[in-house]
Design a protein around this motif. Sequence first.
Motif: not given
Length: 292
Positions: A246-248, A253-256, A268-272
């Motif tokens: 999802a990040a790429a 995303q909603i990450d648990i 740290k580099h994840f978007r959205n």
Amino acid sequence: MNKYLIFRTDRIGDFLISAILIKSIKRNDKNSHITVLASNKNYNYIKSFKLVDQVILLENTLINKLRLIKKLRSIFFEYIIIHDNKQRSFFISNFLKYEKKLYIKKKASHIEIIKDFISQLNFTFNEEDLDLLINRYFEMNLPNKDYIVFHFDEKWFKNEYIKNFINIEPNVDELINFLKLLSLKKKEKLIITTGVNTPKILHSLKFFLTKNDIQVYDNINFFYLEHIISNCKLLISCHGFSSHIAAACKIHQIDIIDKSYEYEKWTKHFRNYDYVYRNNFAKLKCEILNKL
């Protein structure tokens, strides 16, 4: 031709971190030839990336390490990058011919480590290097309209995952209620993906899933999971390979995640990106829905 050897002898999600570095190298050095040393877990997945010129499997036995050293000693590498930080990788690299060796020197987030590598190579980092999965296609039928992915793998079940993590396992009624509320709040079609094994609880939901046109993709490989997630509008999942996909792709995303683990170094580099902490399912459900 400038030859790079990158050690990534761990898992698929870890490779997606290295893929950012590889994309940056390819963009900065048009004469680069990149070889990745892979594990049994990520070898086939890495082979699917056109950015990688060669993939070599490291089988973790002494005899295979010695054979690999003999094979690699015939090559001179401009750069060796030990990105997995494994002792076996350092051991093998000590016997190889190279101009410069790069390795992780301090604790930092993975994106900071990559930027440090890029700086040592005298290259520049570009935010576009984070877009890893563009123009990758796998032949698979997906819904024609927008859809949400609920990735329901072993991480949802206490006895199948890290035992000291908070239990988030739902019962049948709780799961049905959550899926109903999710469908009401978001109008897109809902898809459920699973891990290698289909959770038994989904068999109890078969009538409900069919009635509500909720499609389940179970026992799919990593390529199909990437394809499904990279085309969705929203991913809900426990942190793992799915999160990196999802990040790429800059997918919301909603990450648990669990409070006991330091996730920021990975995200740290994840978007959205949104996240919630693991909690009993009654509370977790509300926290997820509040993020929508």
